[in-house]
Design an enzyme around this catalytic site. Structure first.
Site, PDB file in Angstrom:
ATOM      1  N   HIS A  67      -2.978  -5.588   1.615  1.00 45.11           N
ATOM      2  CA  HIS A  67      -2.457  -5.904   2.767  1.00 45.11           C
ATOM      3  C   HIS A  67      -2.426  -6.868   3.422  1.00 45.11           C
ATOM      4  O   HIS A  67      -3.710  -7.517   4.155  1.00 45.11           O
ATOM      5  CB  HIS A  67      -3.125  -4.340   3.746  1.00 45.11           C
ATOM      6  CG  HIS A  67      -2.994  -3.186   4.102  1.00 45.11           C
ATOM      7  ND1 HIS A  67      -1.975  -2.664   4.510  1.00 45.11           N
ATOM      8  CD2 HIS A  67      -3.049  -2.649   3.673  1.00 45.11           C
ATOM      9  CE1 HIS A  67      -1.646  -1.401   4.523  1.00 45.11           C
ATOM     10  NE2 HIS A  67      -3.174  -0.940   3.506  1.00 45.11           N
ATOM     11  N   CYS A  98       0.662  -1.347   0.304  1.00 44.34           N
ATOM     12  CA  CYS A  98       0.208  -0.157   0.181  1.00 44.34           C
ATOM     13  C   CYS A  98       1.064   1.076  -0.189  1.00 44.34           C
ATOM     14  O   CYS A  98       1.430   1.622  -1.140  1.00 44.34           O
ATOM     15  CB  CYS A  98      -1.397   0.068   1.240  1.00 44.34           C
ATOM     16  SG  CYS A  98      -2.360   0.988   1.005  1.00 44.34           S
ATOM     17  N   GLU A 128      -0.989  -8.803   5.092  1.00 41.58           N
ATOM     18  CA  GLU A 128      -0.649  -8.858   6.669  1.00 41.58           C
ATOM     19  C   GLU A 128      -2.336  -8.732   7.708  1.00 41.58           C
ATOM     20  O   GLU A 128      -2.093  -9.855   8.673  1.00 41.58           O
ATOM     21  CB  GLU A 128       0.660  -8.007   6.833  1.00 41.58           C
ATOM     22  CG  GLU A 128       0.026  -6.227   7.218  1.00 41.58           C
ATOM     23  CD  GLU A 128       0.191  -6.001   5.706  1.00 41.58           C
ATOM     24  OE1 GLU A 128      -0.231  -6.191   4.634  1.00 41.58           O
ATOM     25  OE2 GLU A 128      -0.487  -4.517   6.096  1.00 41.58           O
TER      26      GLU A 128
HETATM   27  N1  GLN Z   1      -3.775   6.778   0.879  1.00 41.89           N
HETATM   28  C1  GLN Z   1      -2.461   5.969   1.538  1.00 41.89           C
HETATM   29  C2  GLN Z   1      -1.215   6.394   1.199  1.00 41.89           C
HETATM   30  O1  GLN Z   1      -1.329   7.294  -0.229  1.00 41.89           O
HETATM   31  C3  GLN Z   1      -2.254   5.448   1.679  1.00 41.89           C
HETATM   32  C4  GLN Z   1      -2.538   4.096   2.025  1.00 41.89           C
HETATM   33  C5  GLN Z   1      -2.374   2.659   2.587  1.00 41.89           C
HETATM   34  O2  GLN Z   1      -1.002   2.240   2.846  1.00 41.89           O
HETATM   35  N2  GLN Z   1      -3.355   2.034   3.416  1.00 41.89           N
HETATM   36  O3  GLN Z   1      -0.071   6.357   1.687  1.00 41.89           O
END
Ligand code: GLN
Length: 200
Positions: free
Chosen positions: A178, A83, A180
């Site tokens: 994610h 992410c 995890e």
């Molecule tokens: N929207 C977040 C970002 O721009 C990422 C979200 C996440 O890691 N769950 O970093």
């Protein structure tokens, strides 16, 4: 380097560090958190967790971690970003905050918050050919998508509509979601395979 037990760092500037530590320990790795350049030199592989990519970017500069991270990734340190971690590994970030930088290493363009505010978070079953077996229960939280994939970058998973959500090239692996938080271990196992291959 730590004998037979790979030593994996989790970048701990901000984000969901604990969940990655737990999964990596479950898989038999020696795990430590990484905040300082000296800590980075002691690990055989690294996870960059989810969180807020602009915050991790800023803190990495404040902690003098940006250049050491860029160098380590360029020199082949196996890295897995989830992410926000994927955003930080992308060579190009779309919809970043003004001045937001990434570490880079993966020739892709990644759009932040690509699912908009109506669809803040959701789950999807993803079939990952590279794994075979049961689908990945992927949890997306304010997730990015990969909008451009450079030469040599392998697409590991897409949503039903074709949007790319997991990519890999050489030592660098990234997912929009994610694993995890849903006890999915196969991406972390893949990181450990890369680490073992490099140590042997
Ligand atoms: N929207 C977040 C970002 O721009 C990422 C979200 C996440 O890691 N769950 O970093």
């Amino acid at each position: 380097m730590a004998g037979d037990t790979p030593r994996i760092g989790v970048l701990a500037l901000q984000g969901d560090v604990r969940e990655h530590v737990r999964i990596l320990r479950l898989l038999g790795a020696a795990v430590c958190t990484v905040r300082r350049p000296a800590e980075l030199t002691e690990v055989d592989g690294l996870v960059i967790p989810g969180g807020e990519s602009s915050v991790i970017d800023k803190l990495s500069r404040a902690f003098g971690m940006r250049e050491p991270l860029r160098r380590a990734i360029a020199e082949g340190l196996p890295v897995y970003g989830t992410c926000a971690g994927l955003i930080l590994l992308a060579d190009e970030v779309l919809d970043g905050l003004p001045g937001q930088q990434s570490f880079g290493g993966l020739d892709v363009a990644v759009r932040r918050n690509a699912f908009g505010s109506q669809l803040d978070s959701f789950e999807s079953d993803l079939y990952v050919d590279a794994f075979g077996g049961p689908p990945v229960k992927a949890v997306f939280i304010r997730a990015p998508v990969v909008e451009r994939v450079g030469a040599g970058v392998e697409i590991l998973a897409t949503l039903d509509d074709g949007r790319v959500v997991a990519v890999e090239r050489g030592n660098v692996l990234g997912t929009s979601f994610h694993p995890e938080v849903s006890d999915e271990t196969r991406f972390h196992e893949r990181l450990l395979e890369r680490v073992r291959a490099r140590l042997n």
